[in-house]
Enzyme design. Sequence first.
Site: not given
Length: 312
Positions: A105-106
């Site tokens: 989830k960058r």
Amino acid sequence: MIQTLIKEILRKDAPVCVGLDPMLSYVPQAIVAKHLEEEGPGLQAAAAAIEEYNYAIIDAVCDLVPAVKPQIAMYEQFGLPGLAAFAKTCAYAREKGLVVIGDIKRGDIGSTSEAYALGHLGGVKVGEDVYEPFAEDFITVNPYLGSDGILPFIKVAKEKKKGMFVLVKTSNPSSGEFQDLVVDGKPLYEHVAQKVRAWGEEHMGEDYSYVGAVVGATYPEMAARIRKILPKNFILVPGYGAQGGTGKDLAPFFNEDGLGAVVNSSRGIICAYKQEAYSSYGEEHFAEAAREAAKAMIKDIAAGRAGGRNGR
């Protein structure tokens, strides 16, 4: 890599992903005790216990499912030893022929996103050689910062023929605080889905894009609208099992060809031995319990997909 994922889904007849999201409390006490004795108290013992636990589950399910999804936060909590366990888990899963979806989830901007992309999808050059820090085939990304935060990932994904899943409508209860807000007459998640479609058109495989979406199993009606926006994009579906999603909820996530989605279950599989239905396996046979839970999930999803196609 999207073609590999599709090939494995078809070969195993299982659009299923096992979430390797271990908390230390999930690991049987005998494994934890063994590593505390061998490594002594500390983060290294915790990471080693998780690594052993993951390997056993991978061994138990690798012939049944096409993919696994390690969630990096579950490893980062144990510091550098935990990150090493994450890297080893990804590499071991790939050795077993599984597609690896790094749930990271960058999402940032400019050189920061580029660094994340190189670290998780590409490789970093040190001297004359390029090294791949983590053996991931797909990652999850957060679109909140807009195209600046996504395009560096797409650039590296194109070069390495890898992919990503963009958060569109997540399974958590409070997701609607932002994602459901109406903007120009439609909810924000539909605007994000349209961006995913545009990004995906620039990075196509044979039939599906390398850029997909994350849409929670807990929102099948919203998934039906998103599916219409994203006919050529795979959907990663969290929220099955422990969060309440069931096979009958999943038909809207799939296309008429029976493809287009891969459904994740984490606790429902890796902690199956703690559930009443599989309690007879006990801690000692936690991996066998995980295998049976994976089989049950595959059967449940197959029934849901068949019901959806028959109802169309």
